[in-house]
Design a protein around this motif. Structure first.
Motif, PDB file in Angstrom:
ATOM      1  N   ASN A 255       0.821  -1.215   0.000  1.00  8.16           N
ATOM      2  CA  ASN A 255       0.000   0.000   0.000  1.00  8.16           C
ATOM      3  C   ASN A 255       0.854   1.264   0.000  1.00  8.16           C
ATOM      4  OD1 ASN A 255      -2.287  -1.583  -0.001  1.00  8.16           O
ATOM      5  ND2 ASN A 255      -2.734  -1.282   2.156  1.00  8.16           N
ATOM      6  N   THR A 256       1.948   1.240   0.734  1.00  6.34           N
ATOM      7  CA  THR A 256       2.795   2.432   0.836  1.00  6.34           C
ATOM      8  C   THR A 256       4.080   2.313   0.027  1.00  6.34           C
ATOM      9  OG1 THR A 256       3.943   1.592   2.800  1.00  6.34           O
ATOM     10  CG2 THR A 256       1.937   2.914   3.163  1.00  6.34           C
ATOM     11  N   GLU A 257       4.351   1.105  -0.486  1.00  3.85           N
ATOM     12  CA  GLU A 257       5.563   0.818  -1.246  1.00  3.85           C
ATOM     13  C   GLU A 257       6.832   1.096  -0.439  1.00  3.85           C
ATOM     14  OE1 GLU A 257       5.236   2.841  -4.999  1.00  3.85           O
ATOM     15  OE2 GLU A 257       3.597   1.561  -5.649  1.00  3.85           O
ATOM     16  N   THR A 258       6.767   0.785   0.860  1.00  6.49           N
ATOM     17  CA  THR A 258       7.930   0.965   1.719  1.00  6.49           C
ATOM     18  C   THR A 258       8.420  -0.386   2.229  1.00  6.49           C
ATOM     19  OG1 THR A 258       6.525   1.339   3.652  1.00  6.49           O
ATOM     20  CG2 THR A 258       7.294   3.286   2.477  1.00  6.49           C
ATOM     21  N   TYR A 259       9.751  -0.470   2.409  1.00  3.34           N
ATOM     22  CA  TYR A 259      10.400  -1.663   2.922  1.00  3.34           C
ATOM     23  C   TYR A 259      10.738  -1.482   4.396  1.00  3.34           C
ATOM     24  CZ  TYR A 259      11.244  -3.524  -1.759  1.00  3.34           C
ATOM     25  OH  TYR A 259      11.094  -4.032  -3.016  1.00  3.34           O
ATOM     26  N   TYR A 260      10.791  -2.605   5.088  1.00  3.49           N
ATOM     27  CA  TYR A 260      11.224  -2.635   6.477  1.00  3.49           C
ATOM     28  C   TYR A 260      12.145  -3.831   6.603  1.00  3.49           C
ATOM     29  CZ  TYR A 260      10.835  -2.470  11.600  1.00  3.49           C
ATOM     30  OH  TYR A 260      11.092  -2.362  12.941  1.00  3.49           O
ATOM     31  N   GLY A 261      13.381  -3.615   7.013  1.00  4.70           N
ATOM     32  CA  GLY A 261      14.351  -4.700   7.103  1.00  4.70           C
ATOM     33  C   GLY A 261      14.487  -5.260   8.505  1.00  4.70           C
ATOM     34  N   LEU A 262      14.729  -6.566   8.581  1.00  5.24           N
ATOM     35  CA  LEU A 262      14.988  -7.243   9.842  1.00  5.24           C
ATOM     36  C   LEU A 262      16.320  -7.977   9.740  1.00  5.24           C
ATOM     37  CD1 LEU A 262      11.479  -8.869  10.469  1.00  5.24           C
ATOM     38  CD2 LEU A 262      12.456  -6.917  11.698  1.00  5.24           C
ATOM     39  N   ASP A 263      17.125  -7.882  10.789  1.00  6.86           N
ATOM     40  CA  ASP A 263      18.368  -8.647  10.819  1.00  6.86           C
ATOM     41  C   ASP A 263      18.045 -10.090  11.202  1.00  6.86           C
ATOM     42  OD1 ASP A 263      17.928  -8.653  13.588  1.00  6.86           O
ATOM     43  OD2 ASP A 263      19.581  -7.302  14.026  1.00  6.86           O
ATOM     44  N   GLU A 264      19.067 -10.888  11.429  1.00  5.60           N
ATOM     45  CA  GLU A 264      18.861 -12.310  11.716  1.00  5.60           C
ATOM     46  C   GLU A 264      18.003 -12.537  12.968  1.00  5.60           C
ATOM     47  OE1 GLU A 264      21.649 -16.144  12.766  1.00  5.60           O
ATOM     48  OE2 GLU A 264      22.421 -14.673  11.350  1.00  5.60           O
ATOM     49  N   ILE A 265      18.257 -11.792  14.026  1.00  2.00           N
ATOM     50  CA  ILE A 265      17.472 -11.956  15.255  1.00  2.00           C
ATOM     51  C   ILE A 265      16.048 -11.445  15.045  1.00  2.00           C
ATOM     52  CG2 ILE A 265      17.246 -11.235  17.671  1.00  2.00           C
ATOM     53  CD1 ILE A 265      20.336 -11.337  17.797  1.00  2.00           C
TER      54      ILE A 265
ATOM     55  N   THR B   5      14.454 -11.433  12.277  1.00  2.00           N
ATOM     56  CA  THR B   5      13.791 -12.426  11.433  1.00  2.00           C
ATOM     57  C   THR B   5      13.305 -13.597  12.271  1.00  2.00           C
ATOM     58  OG1 THR B   5      15.091 -11.785   9.502  1.00  2.00           O
ATOM     59  CG2 THR B   5      14.131 -13.997   9.473  1.00  2.00           C
ATOM     60  N   ARG B   6      14.124 -14.050  13.202  1.00  2.00           N
ATOM     61  CA  ARG B   6      13.694 -15.149  14.085  1.00  2.00           C
ATOM     62  C   ARG B   6      12.522 -14.704  14.950  1.00  2.00           C
ATOM     63  NH1 ARG B   6      11.902 -19.798  14.491  1.00  2.00           N
ATOM     64  NH2 ARG B   6      12.175 -20.795  16.519  1.00  2.00           N
ATOM     65  N   MET B   7      12.564 -13.480  15.444  1.00  3.93           N
ATOM     66  CA  MET B   7      11.437 -12.952  16.220  1.00  3.93           C
ATOM     67  C   MET B   7      10.162 -12.977  15.376  1.00  3.93           C
ATOM     68  SD  MET B   7      13.026  -9.686  18.193  1.00  3.93           S
ATOM     69  CE  MET B   7      13.881  -9.843  19.742  1.00  3.93           C
ATOM     70  N   TRP B   8      10.263 -12.535  14.130  1.00  2.00           N
ATOM     71  CA  TRP B   8       9.118 -12.513  13.209  1.00  2.00           C
ATOM     72  C   TRP B   8       8.533 -13.927  13.048  1.00  2.00           C
ATOM     73  CZ3 TRP B   8       6.122  -9.095  10.583  1.00  2.00           C
ATOM     74  CH2 TRP B   8       5.401  -9.573   9.493  1.00  2.00           C
ATOM     75  N   GLU B   9       9.416 -14.897  12.847  1.00  3.52           N
ATOM     76  CA  GLU B   9       8.969 -16.279  12.664  1.00  3.52           C
ATOM     77  C   GLU B   9       8.233 -16.795  13.894  1.00  3.52           C
ATOM     78  OE1 GLU B   9      12.635 -17.633   9.710  1.00  3.52           O
ATOM     79  OE2 GLU B   9      12.713 -18.136  11.836  1.00  3.52           O
ATOM     80  N   VAL B  10       8.815 -16.584  15.062  1.00  3.61           N
ATOM     81  CA  VAL B  10       8.202 -17.074  16.301  1.00  3.61           C
ATOM     82  C   VAL B  10       6.907 -16.329  16.587  1.00  3.61           C
ATOM     83  CG1 VAL B  10       8.533 -17.321  18.799  1.00  3.61           C
ATOM     84  CG2 VAL B  10      10.383 -17.912  17.227  1.00  3.61           C
ATOM     85  N   LEU B  11       6.883 -15.024  16.349  1.00  2.51           N
ATOM     86  CA  LEU B  11       5.650 -14.255  16.556  1.00  2.51           C
ATOM     87  C   LEU B  11       4.510 -14.789  15.686  1.00  2.51           C
ATOM     88  CD1 LEU B  11       7.091 -10.642  16.720  1.00  2.51           C
ATOM     89  CD2 LEU B  11       5.762 -11.762  18.537  1.00  2.51           C
TER      90      LEU B  11
END
Length: 97
Positions: free
Chosen positions: A34-44, A46-52
């Protein structure tokens, strides 16, 4: 309006359909179509995202991650609350209760 810590800890995150997630060599990027914006996650992050995404609540995710990273659950909770509040403010997740 900021969401309170206890409210975030009790919530489960949901990813809206307009958000794309791509993992690349441990790091990841979220794209808000919708906004065409990126948000980056480092390795930790990314793991938080997966577990969440798998956990019944942010608090449950903190328990899982505290065991994985051998860190105090209070520290993990604080980090998750900060991450989820930021993702929510950017429209990258919604909170359900």
């Amino acid at each position: 309006m900021a969401v309170e810590e206890e409210t975030i800890l009790a919530a489960r995150i949901e990813v809206p359909e307009h958000i794309l997630f791509q993992e690349v060599t441990g790091n990841s990027a979220l794209l808000n179509l919708n906004t065409e914006t990126y948000y980056g996650l480092d390795e930790i992050g990314t793991r938080m995202w997966e577990v969440l995404g798998e956990a019944s609540s942010v608090a449950a995710a903190a328990e899982t991650l505290a065991g994985e990273y051998d860190a105090p659950v209070e520290t993990i909770r604080a980090d998750l609350v900060e991450l989820v509040a930021d993702l929510d403010a950017r429209g990258l997740v919604t909170l359900s209760y």
